[in-house]
Design a protein around this motif. Structure first.
Motif, mmCIF file in Angstrom:
data_model
loop_
_atom_site.group_PDB
_atom_site.id
_atom_site.type_symbol
_atom_site.label_atom_id
_atom_site.label_comp_id
_atom_site.label_asym_id
_atom_site.label_seq_id
_atom_site.Cartn_x
_atom_site.Cartn_y
_atom_site.Cartn_z
ATOM 1 N N THR A 1 13.523 4.389 5.263
ATOM 2 C CA THR A 1 14.308 3.349 4.598
ATOM 3 C C THR A 1 13.460 2.562 3.604
ATOM 4 O O THR A 1 13.983 1.719 2.890
ATOM 5 N N LYS A 2 12.170 2.838 3.562
ATOM 6 C CA LYS A 2 11.285 2.195 2.585
ATOM 7 C C LYS A 2 11.305 3.006 1.295
ATOM 8 O O LYS A 2 11.763 4.163 1.295
ATOM 9 N N PRO A 3 10.842 2.460 0.168
ATOM 10 C CA PRO A 3 10.887 3.197 -1.102
ATOM 11 C C PRO A 3 10.063 4.483 -1.058
ATOM 12 O O PRO A 3 8.928 4.499 -0.570
ATOM 13 N N VAL A 4 10.672 5.549 -1.563
ATOM 14 C CA VAL A 4 10.043 6.874 -1.617
ATOM 15 C C VAL A 4 10.131 7.380 -3.052
ATOM 16 O O VAL A 4 11.182 7.285 -3.690
ATOM 17 N N PHE B 1 3.370 7.260 8.631
ATOM 18 C CA PHE B 1 4.402 6.629 7.798
ATOM 19 C C PHE B 1 4.473 5.118 8.029
ATOM 20 O O PHE B 1 4.748 4.354 7.110
ATOM 21 N N ASP B 2 4.216 4.691 9.244
ATOM 22 C CA ASP B 2 4.331 3.269 9.580
ATOM 23 C C ASP B 2 3.241 2.418 8.928
ATOM 24 O O ASP B 2 3.368 1.192 8.876
ATOM 25 N N ARG B 3 2.201 3.041 8.430
ATOM 26 C CA ARG B 3 1.063 2.296 7.877
ATOM 27 C C ARG B 3 1.288 1.849 6.430
ATOM 28 O O ARG B 3 0.507 1.070 5.896
ATOM 29 N N TYR B 4 2.340 2.353 5.788
ATOM 30 C CA TYR B 4 2.515 2.127 4.346
ATOM 31 C C TYR B 4 3.879 1.533 4.030
ATOM 32 O O TYR B 4 4.866 1.812 4.710
ATOM 33 N N GLU B 5 3.911 0.722 2.953
ATOM 34 C CA GLU B 5 5.178 0.101 2.527
ATOM 35 C C GLU B 5 5.990 1.029 1.617
ATOM 36 O O GLU B 5 7.203 0.897 1.517
ATOM 37 N N ARG B 6 5.293 1.937 0.938
ATOM 38 C CA ARG B 6 5.937 2.857 0.002
ATOM 39 C C ARG B 6 5.328 4.236 0.177
ATOM 40 O O ARG B 6 4.158 4.349 0.534
ATOM 41 N N MET C 1 0.840 -1.193 0.000
ATOM 42 C CA MET C 1 0.000 0.000 0.000
ATOM 43 C C MET C 1 0.880 1.249 0.000
ATOM 44 O O MET C 1 1.913 1.275 0.658
ATOM 45 N N VAL C 2 0.449 2.261 -0.754
ATOM 46 C CA VAL C 2 1.235 3.491 -0.932
ATOM 47 C C VAL C 2 0.656 4.593 -0.058
ATOM 48 O O VAL C 2 -0.567 4.813 -0.036
ATOM 49 N N GLY C 3 1.523 5.307 0.647
ATOM 50 C CA GLY C 3 1.113 6.479 1.411
ATOM 51 C C GLY C 3 1.493 7.743 0.669
ATOM 52 O O GLY C 3 2.626 7.892 0.218
ATOM 53 N N ILE C 4 0.546 8.663 0.525
ATOM 54 C CA ILE C 4 0.772 9.935 -0.173
ATOM 55 C C ILE C 4 0.964 11.019 0.875
ATOM 56 O O ILE C 4 0.090 11.240 1.725
ATOM 57 N N VAL C 5 2.114 11.694 0.811
ATOM 58 C CA VAL C 5 2.396 12.752 1.777
ATOM 59 C C VAL C 5 1.483 13.937 1.484
ATOM 60 O O VAL C 5 1.575 14.583 0.433
ATOM 61 N N ASN C 6 0.594 14.229 2.433
ATOM 62 C CA ASN C 6 -0.438 15.254 2.253
ATOM 63 C C ASN C 6 -0.021 16.504 3.022
ATOM 64 O O ASN C 6 -0.358 16.668 4.186
#
Length: 196
Positions: free
Chosen positions: A69-72, A35-40, A1-6
């Motif tokens: 340290t996860k993909p950004v 941030f901890d909720r998402y893999e990317r 799942m992707v997190g979008i920085v809002n």
């Protein structure tokens, strides 16, 4: 799942529409705990890099991004935020990639902003561009560009000069173009990012 920085400086609707089209699940990052909720993580961005950096600092999300340290993936101004400094607002940025964001004006004999479709030349081995042919066209809208550097540039574009169409440093990736507005090849970039 992707997190979008809002953080108030992103074109989130276009991005979420593209993620919906390709079936990538996502959510919003509004606080450090998210941030901890998402893999990317995706950092979108439109407008002024200096103002975007101020919003990122005000949101409290700037320092946590640097520690990820996860993909950004940074998109457009989101990619510029990964650099050390921008001439736009004479702003110090996240300093993840030790390059500068510069204004096209006086450096190119072309119309500014650089707006429309342009071909890119990806370097071999960059996972963002897997299964994307060389010289594929992507959609750009920008007046500032990141200088090209063999150590960090993962795709080059030419608009009067060669500049970084994409960057990579460790787990941090960036694209100057808008994958969400670049048709099938742009959607492929998003899909590739979702599997890194």
């Amino acid at each position: 799942m992707v997190g979008i920085v809002n953080y108030g400086a992103g074109n989130i609707f276009s991005l979420t529409a593209a993620l919906d089209r390709v079936g990538i699940s996502y959510g919003m990052i509004n606080s450090v705990d998210d941030f901890d909720r998402y893999e990317r993580i995706i950092i979108p961005g439109v407008g002024h890099a200096g103002a975007a950096m101020e919003k990122l600092k005000e949101s409290g999300l700037a320092e946590p991004i640097c520690r990820l340290t996860k993909p950004v993936l940074g998109i457009c101004v989101g990619m510029q935020l990964l650099t050390a400094h921008s001439e736009e607002g004479d702003a110090d940025l996240l300093e993840i990639v030790p390059l500068r964001t510069l204004h096209f004006d006086k450096r190119v004999g072309e119309k500014v902003p650089h707006m429309g479709w342009n071909a890119i030349s990806p370097k071999k081995g960059c996972p963002l561009f897997q299964d994307i042919p060389d010289n594929s066209y992507f959609y750009f809208v920008h007046s500032y560009y990141i200088e090209s550097d063999e150590n960090y540039t993962s795709a080059f574009c030419h608009y009067g000069i060669d500049f970084s169409a994409a960057l990579q440093k460790d787990n941090f990736f960036g694209v100057q173009f808008h994958p969400e507005k670049s048709g099938e090849v742009g959607e492929r970039v998003l899909l590739n990012f979702s599997t890194i």
